[in-house]
Write a protein that holds these residues in place. Structure first.
Motif, PDB file in Angstrom:
ATOM      1  N   UNK A  98       0.804  -1.218   0.000  1.00 10.65           N
ATOM      2  CA  UNK A  98       0.000   0.000   0.000  1.00 10.65           C
ATOM      3  C   UNK A  98       0.842   1.275   0.000  1.00 10.65           C
ATOM      4  N   UNK A  99       2.146   1.134   0.161  1.00 11.41           N
ATOM      5  CA  UNK A  99       2.994   2.321   0.237  1.00 11.41           C
ATOM      6  C   UNK A  99       3.241   2.907  -1.148  1.00 11.41           C
ATOM      7  N   UNK A 100       3.279   4.236  -1.249  1.00  7.38           N
ATOM      8  CA  UNK A 100       3.606   4.858  -2.538  1.00  7.38           C
ATOM      9  C   UNK A 100       5.064   4.641  -2.884  1.00  7.38           C
ATOM     10  N   UNK A 375      -0.730   5.112 -13.455  1.00  5.61           N
ATOM     11  CA  UNK A 375      -0.998   3.833 -12.785  1.00  5.61           C
ATOM     12  C   UNK A 375      -1.087   3.992 -11.274  1.00  5.61           C
ATOM     13  N   UNK A 376      -1.042   5.211 -10.791  1.00  5.40           N
ATOM     14  CA  UNK A 376      -1.086   5.555  -9.369  1.00  5.40           C
ATOM     15  C   UNK A 376       0.046   4.914  -8.578  1.00  5.40           C
ATOM     16  N   UNK A 394      -9.186   8.205  -5.848  1.00 12.01           N
ATOM     17  CA  UNK A 394     -10.280   7.639  -5.061  1.00 12.01           C
ATOM     18  C   UNK A 394     -10.369   6.125  -5.217  1.00 12.01           C
ATOM     19  N   UNK A 395      -9.495   5.547  -6.044  1.00 12.54           N
ATOM     20  CA  UNK A 395      -9.572   4.116  -6.350  1.00 12.54           C
ATOM     21  C   UNK A 395      -8.404   3.395  -5.689  1.00 12.54           C
ATOM     22  N   UNK A 396      -8.670   2.254  -5.084  1.00 12.50           N
ATOM     23  CA  UNK A 396      -7.611   1.441  -4.496  1.00 12.50           C
ATOM     24  C   UNK A 396      -6.590   1.081  -5.576  1.00 12.50           C
ATOM     25  N   UNK A 397      -5.286   1.285  -5.309  1.00 16.24           N
ATOM     26  CA  UNK A 397      -4.275   1.047  -6.341  1.00 16.24           C
ATOM     27  C   UNK A 397      -4.320  -0.356  -6.951  1.00 16.24           C
ATOM     28  N   UNK A 398      -4.525  -1.377  -6.122  1.00 11.81           N
ATOM     29  CA  UNK A 398      -4.562  -2.736  -6.649  1.00 11.81           C
ATOM     30  C   UNK A 398      -5.796  -2.955  -7.518  1.00 11.81           C
ATOM     31  N   UNK A 399      -6.901  -2.329  -7.136  1.00 12.92           N
ATOM     32  CA  UNK A 399      -8.109  -2.406  -7.969  1.00 12.92           C
ATOM     33  C   UNK A 399      -7.869  -1.721  -9.303  1.00 12.92           C
ATOM     34  N   UNK A 400      -7.228  -0.555  -9.251  1.00  9.11           N
ATOM     35  CA  UNK A 400      -6.934   0.189 -10.478  1.00  9.11           C
ATOM     36  C   UNK A 400      -6.032  -0.613 -11.409  1.00  9.11           C
TER      37      UNK A 400
END
Length: 573
Positions: A98-100, A375-376, A394-400
């Protein structure tokens, strides 16, 4: 819980462990009580016959109690600690997801490895071997001290007055110990980083005869780490050893006061003997606790590093997302790293579904940053990026990323079979699906020549493969995932002409009907793009088709002419 980097369940288990250590220390005082009664009978001149069976039973019961409490204490301190340590590692690994990417820019691989392995191991050892025992000894000592004060206040004070002073001296050393341990940790990370650099760069070191210089530098780091380790240990010993020695003063004060009171008739011989027994026992857990306190103080550095990762702001968002189309829209996007440098200042363009959008421009213009923001991998610091009509922040990175396939210029492979390396694109894919994707990426040509075909192990990071072969595996992953958005970081920039042609044909099949964003260095490879976005100094300078941009006589035309001139260059003898 945060103070010790514990989960809620870990905190509950820790409290249970402290309670059991306290009970264990109290049970170890039972032999002292039993010896008191035996001595009292001996001093009276005869042991009553009825007491002998009682003492035999009491000895058996005491031994049984000691065994039981030690067994339970082991389970509550060691077993539960190891479970919590495993959960801590999992939590850290989940945090990494979850870390950027900005976090990883501040941490090198050695630092992260030390965080997940070294720091967790130190915390685990401290919680299994020191922390519960320390608090258990403190609580049990307080309980015994209260009992002694009730029994005889004067003698009790003579016995326990040294404990709070010695404990305070060790506690006050925490700041100094943290200072020494931070220095030691920094030298350790520097050493591990140096070892990793030499291993990864051995080929270049050999080619330039630079091995001796590199190893000499590494020797210096080893010596520095050794020195800091010795200093850190001395820093702990400088406070712990004097405190342990100071405890022995309590024995002297107990004996002196007790003898005086015994002579004056204020204390019986058996009571004097009882205090000597208790004093000889009460200092043992406290003496060990001072060593434990030193380890606990040292652990704070590891806890702080663990909390730093846990406290770093995570990239989160809605896990339910159904895009309305697959356009990617950049709207006045700006971005800067933690150092404040503005990489992007004002970027506005749209990568449309079914079209190829190429990003070009001078080095440092922001091309790679734009693709990573899409790709966030990072979050924009100003403006917005929309995908399928929704702000990606607003979108979860893994979902995106379920909607993205990314082909990097530098491919990461694993020490596994070709089949499993491709299956990373879709973990539940069947063998047939993997083979179909491999054929679309032109992998059959080289895989069929391998000893075990698609079951051949390709070595660490695919070191058994050429650059073109590695790149084709990466494209096969993208085929397997079959995502509606393709991000290409110039997949052919470092390849020879033959491999470039093969991979370009595979890429052409891959991008059909998808939203494509490609970072281009060779302009001829994107001459047919639907849109070319020219980035320079973090700003969109030009955008349009190749023919339009060339007619304007701007940056695109200058870059094209420069590459044509470079292509005509020959080596003069």
């Amino acid at each position: 819980m945060r103070k010790y980097a514990l989960s809620r369940q870990g905190a509950k288990d820790f409290i249970k462990a402290v309670a059991m250590c306290t009970i264990g220390d109290m049970v170890l005082m039972l032999p002292v009580g039993l010896l008191y009664f035996v001595t009292n009978d001996l001093l009276s001149g005869v042991i009553p016959k009825g007491n002998i069976p009682f003492y035999i039973v009491a000895i058996v019961v005491v031994i049984a109690l000691i065994y039981m409490t030690q067994f339970i204490q082991y389970n509550t301190t060691f077993y539960t600690t190891y479970k919590e340590s495993g959960n801590r590692r999992v939590r850290l690994a989940e945090s990494l997801r979850k870390l950027p990417l900005s976090f990883f820019g501040k941490k090198d691989l050695s630092d992260l490895t030390t965080n997940i392995l070294g720091d967790c191991t130190t915390i685990e050892q401290t919680f299994s071997h020191q922390m519960p025992q320390f608090y258990g000894s403190i609580i049990s000592t307080i309980i015994v001290a209260v009992g002694l004060i009730i029994y005889n206040p004067k003698m009790a004070l003579a016995a326990i007055w040294v404990i709070p002073i010695a404990l305070l001296a060790v506690a006050l050393s925490k700041k100094a110990q943290n200072y020494f341990n931070k220095r030691k940790q920094n030298k350790r990370i520097s050493l591990e980083d140096g070892i990793q650099e030499i291993i990864e760069g051995m080929r270049d070191l050999k080619s330039y005869n630079a091995e001796d210089a590199a190893l000499k530098e590494l020797d210096g780091k080893i010596v520095d780490f050794e020195k800091e380790s010795i200093i850190a240990e001395l820093g702990v010993a400088a406070f712990v050893v004097p405190a342990q020695m100071f405890l022995k003063v309590g024995i002297a004060t107990t004996v002196l006061l007790g003898a005086s009171m015994l002579i004056n008739g204020e204390l019986s011989l058996i009571s004097f003997f009882a205090f000597i027994l208790v004093v000889s026992r009460i200092y043992e857990p406290m003496s060990g606790s001072f060593i434990n306190l030193g380890a606990i103080n040292a652990m704070q550095v590891n806890i702080d590093r663990t909390n730093e990762m846990n406290d770093t702001k995570k990239q989160e968002g809605d896990t339910r997302f159904e895009p309305n189309g697959y356009d990617i829209e950049f709207n006045h996007v700006g971005f800067s790293y933690d150092d404040g440098e503005n990489v992007l200042k004002d970027v506005t363009f749209t990568a449309k579904q079914g079209e190829v959008t190429a990003l070009i421009g001078p080095s440092g213009g922001g091309k790679t940053t734009v693709s990573r923001l899409a790709a966030r991998f990072w979050d924009a610091t100003k403006g917005s990026i929309r995908f399928g009509g929704r702000n990606i922040a607003e979108i979860d990175p893994e979902t995106l990323l379920n909607y993205y396939s990314i082909v990097f210029q530098d491919v990461t492979l694993f020490n596994n079979s070709v089949m499993e390396n491709i299956r990373i694109g879709k973990k539940d894919a069947s063998d047939e699906e993997v083979l179909r994707a491999a054929r679309l990426a032109n992998c059959d040509d080289f895989v069929n020549k391998m000893p075990d075909g698609y079951n051949t192990i390709i070595g660490e990071n695919g070191n058994e493969l050429s650059g073109g072969e590695r790149q084709r595996i990466s494209i096969a992953r993208a085929f397997l995932k079959d995502a509606p958005v393709i991000l290409l970081d110039e997949a052919t920039a470092s390849l020879d002409a033959e491999n470039e042609t093969v991979i370009q044909s595979a890429v052409s099949r891959l991008i059909e009907g998808k939203t494509v964003m490609v970072i281009a260095h060779r302009l001829r490879t994107i001459s047919g793009a639907d849109k070319i976005v020219v980035l320079k100094d973090g700003v969109v300078k030009e955008q349009g088709r190749a023919s339009e941009l060339e007619g304007r006589g701007g940056i695109y035309k200058e870059m094209k002419h420069a590459q044509e001139n470079a292509g005509a260059w020959v080596l003069n003898q």
